[in-house]
Design an enzyme around this catalytic site. Structure first.
Site, PDB file in Angstrom:
ATOM      1  N   LYS A 280     -67.021 -55.002  10.214  1.00  0.00           N
ATOM      2  CA  LYS A 280     -67.280 -53.692  10.828  1.00  0.00           C
ATOM      3  C   LYS A 280     -66.955 -52.587   9.836  1.00  0.00           C
ATOM      4  O   LYS A 280     -66.117 -52.776   8.960  1.00  0.00           O
ATOM      5  CB  LYS A 280     -66.364 -53.522  12.055  1.00  0.00           C
ATOM      6  N   ARG A 354     -69.639 -63.395  22.788  1.00  0.00           N
ATOM      7  CA  ARG A 354     -70.485 -64.369  23.493  1.00  0.00           C
ATOM      8  C   ARG A 354     -70.232 -65.783  22.994  1.00  0.00           C
ATOM      9  O   ARG A 354     -70.381 -66.749  23.732  1.00  0.00           O
ATOM     10  CB  ARG A 354     -71.958 -63.958  23.337  1.00  0.00           C
TER      11      ARG A 354
END
Ligand code: BES
Ligand code: MN
Ligand code: ZN
Length: 497
Positions: A280, A354
Site C-alpha cells: 500500500k 477475501r
C-alpha cells in the site's frame, strides 16, 4: 455509566447532583421542565424571558441551587423543534449532555429524557439509544498515554420514569443498552490497539480470557499446522509473509436447545494490512491496524450475547493474520488452493481479506449453521460508495438481508444492500485458476462479495463490508467506532424472539 437504575416520582424532591431536563422550541412549557418551573416559582421561565435559553437544539443552561428543588443543579438543554426530533437529534442532544456532565461538578445525574418523544421510537428503544449514546460519549482510550485524562467526577447516571408503569421498559432498555455498550467498548479498544500489540496471538489470548470469564463460552484456537491439515491454503497464503502466525479462533455459545442450528458470525482479523507484496502507499497506512475490526466486532457481539444470556446457539469464527511483504510472502500471480478445493490466482496480495475469509467460510459448513454473517473491512470501494455512515450489505438470501437491514434501523446502526447479480461474477474469471482474487476497478465491493459467494453456497449467508463504518479516519475523533456491534446484537436479540 448510566449505571443501573430508574427513578420515578416527584421531580422536585429527587436527590441528585444534576437533574437534566429538556426545553423544546415550543412556546409553552410541558413535561419535566414545566414541573420544575412550577416548583421553583418560575425561575426557568424567567431565564427564558431574559434570553439565557430558548430551546434551540443543543443550547444549555446550568442552574445551581434552585429554590424548592432538592437537586443540587438543574441542567436545561434545548431540544429544538418537537416534530424534528429523530435518532440523530437525540444522539446530538445526549452527546452535549455527556460533554457538559463530564466536565461539571456533579457526581451523579438524573436524566428525564425518556419522557421526550422521538420519531418512530417507543420508550424502550429511545431510552436504549440514549444509554448507548451516553456510553459512547464517555468512552476513553488512553492506555498508551503517560498522562491520563483527568477522571470525570461523574460516577453514575439514572433515568427518570414519568410513571411507575414505565419503570420496567426503562430497566430493560438500560440492561440491554449496557450490554451492547460493553460489547461496543471492547470492539473499540481492540480496534484502537496498535498492530505491534494486537497480533493474531494477542487476539487468541483475548478470546481465551473471555472464555475464562464466561463459563457458557467455549473457545478453540486452530494453529497454522491445523489449518494446513484442513487444506486452508488460501488463508495460509496471507500469513506466509509474516513472522506472526495466523490463528483461527472459534467461540461457541450454547444458550438455545441442543438441536437448534447455530447462527454464525465470521470476522476478518487482519491485525495489520500492509498490502503485502502489492504494498500500500505510505499515507495513512497506520489506519490499517483497524483491519481487524470485523474480528473485533465478533468479540463485542459475543460479549453482549453472553451477558444478555440470549436463548440462541451462536458459533463465531475469527480469522486472524498479518499481511506483510517478505521473501516468504505470496507474490502476485501465485496460485493457491482453498479448503473448498477451488484454486485462486492471487493477482493482488492486498485483496487479502477475501483470501482469509473464504477458508473460514468453508470451515463454517461443518457447524450446520442456520445462517452465516461475515463482517469485514473488506474494500476501499465501500468507503467510496457509502462513506462512513452506512455499512455495505450483500448476500445470497433475501430473508436474511431483510432481517439485517431491519436490525440496523432498530439499532440506529444502518446498512444498505448492494446487488450481487450474476453478471458481476465474470469479473473474477482467471485464465490460469478457477478464480482470481480481484475483479478490476469496477464495483469493487460487489466483486469482493462475489468472491466470497463462491464459498457460501451451503447456507444462508450475508456479508457486511464495514470499511467505512468501523472507524473514524484522521482528525481528533480518530479511532474505532464499535460498529456494527449494535446492528448484530439487535439481529441476534430478534432471533431470540
Ligand atoms: N483492508 C483493505 C480495505 C480497506 C481499504 C479498508 C481502506 C478500509 C479502508 C483491503 O484489504 C484492501 O486492501 N482492499 C483492496 C482491494 C483491491 C486490491 C481489490 C482495496 O480496497 O483497495
Ligand atoms: Mn488489503
Ligand atoms: Zn485488508
Amino acid at each position: 455509566m448510566a449505571q443501573g437504575n430508574v427513578k420515578h416520582g416527584t421531580l422536585e424532591t429527587i436527590k441528585t447532583g444534576c437533574l437534566v431536563v429538556t426545553l423544546s422550541e415550543a412556546k409553552t412549557l410541558t413535561g419535566p421542565v414545566k414541573m420544575l418551573d412550577n416548583a421553583c416559582n418560575g425561575q426557568i421561565s424567567a431565564a427564558i424571558k431574559q434570553g439565557d435559553i430558548s430551546g434551540k437544539a443543543g443550547q444549555t443552561l446550568m442552574l445551581f441551587g434552585l429554590p424548592g428543588i432538592t437537586a443540587q443543579r438543574v441542567l436545561v438543554i434545548g431540544s429544538g423543534k418537537d416534530e424534528e426530533l429523530g435518532d440523530r437529534e437525540l444522539r446530538k442532544l445526549v452527546q452535549k449532555i455527556a460533554a457538559t456532565l463530564k466536565d461539571g461538578g456533579a457526581t451523579d445525574a438524573l436524566l428525564t429524557l425518556p419522557a421526550l418523544a422521538v420519531k418512530g421510537r417507543d420508550l424502550y428503544s429511545r431510552s436504549r439509544l440514549l444509554v448507548e449514546t451516553l456510553r459512547e460519549s464517555l468512552y476513553q482510550f488512553d492506555q498508551f498515554k503517560s498522562k491520563k485524562a483527568t477522571p470525570s467526577r461523574l460516577k453514575k447516571c439514572l433515568l427518570w420514569a414519568a410513571d411507575k408503569a414505565d419503570a420496567e421498559a426503562l430497566a430493560l432498555a438500560i440492561s440491554h443498552g449496557q450490554a451492547i455498550s460493553d460489547g461496543t467498548d471492547l470492539t473499540r479498544t481492540l480496534g484502537n490497539l496498535p498492530g505491534n500489540v494486537c497480533t493474531p496471538t494477542y487476539l487468541a489470548k483475548e478470546a481465551k480470557a473471555l472464555g475464562k470469564q464466561y463459563k457458557e463460552l467455549e473457545i478453540e484456537v486452530l494453529e497454522e499446522k491445523d489449518m494446513k491439515a484442513l487444506g486452508m491454503g488460501s488463508l495460509l497464503s496471507v500469513s506466509a509473509g509474516s513472522a506472526e502466525p495466523a490463528k483461527l479462533i472459534r467461540f461457541s455459545y450454547q444458550g438455545g436447545k441442543t438441536k437448534d442450528k447455530p447462527h454464525m458470525l465470521v470476522g476478518k482479523g487482519i491485525t495489520f494490512d500492509t498490502g503485502g507484496i502489492s504494498l500500500k502507499p505510505g499515507a495513512a497506512m497506520d489506519e490499517m491496524k483497524y483491519d481487524m475490526c470485523g474480528a473485533a466486532t465478533v468479540f463485542g457481539v459475543v460479549k453482549a450475547v453472553v451477558s444478555l444470556q440470549l436463548p440462541i446457539n451462536l458459533v463465531c469464527l475469527v480469522v486472524a493474520a498479518e499481511n506483510m511483504p517478505s521473501s516468504t510472502a505470496t507474490k502476485p500471480g501465485d496460485i493457491v488452493t482453498s479448503m473448498s478445493g477451488q484454486t485462486i490466482e492471487v493477482l493482488n496480495t492486498d485483496a487479502e481479506g477475501r483470501l482469509v475469509l473464504c477458508d473460514a467460510l468453508t470451515y463454517a459448513e461443518r457447524f450446520k449453521p442456520a445462517s452465516v454473517v461475515d463482517i469485514a473491512t473488506l474494500t476501499g470501494a465501500c468507503v467510496v460508495a457509502l462513506g462512513a455512515h452506512t455499512s455495505g450489505l450483500l448476500g445470497n438470501n433475501d430473508a436474511l438481508i431483510e432481517q439485517l437491514l431491519d436490525a440496523g434501523k432498530q439499532a440506529d446502526d444502518r446498512a444498505w444492500q448492494l446487488p450481487l447479480f450474476d453478471e458481476y461474477q465474470e469479473q473474477l474469471d482467471s485464465p490460469f485458476a478457477d478464480i482470481a482474487n480481484i475483479g478490476g476497478p469496477k464495483a469493487g465491493t460487489i466483486t469482493a462479495a462475489c468472491f466470497l459467494s463462491r464459498f457460501t453456497k451451503a447456507y444462508p449467508w450475508a456479508h457486511l463490508d464495514i470499511a467505512g463504518t468501523a472507524w473514524t479516519s484522521g482528525g481528533k475523533d480518530k479511532g474505532a467506532t464499535g460498529r456494527p456491534v449494535p446492528l448484530l446484537t439487535q439481529y441476534l436479540l430478534n432471533q431470540a424472539g
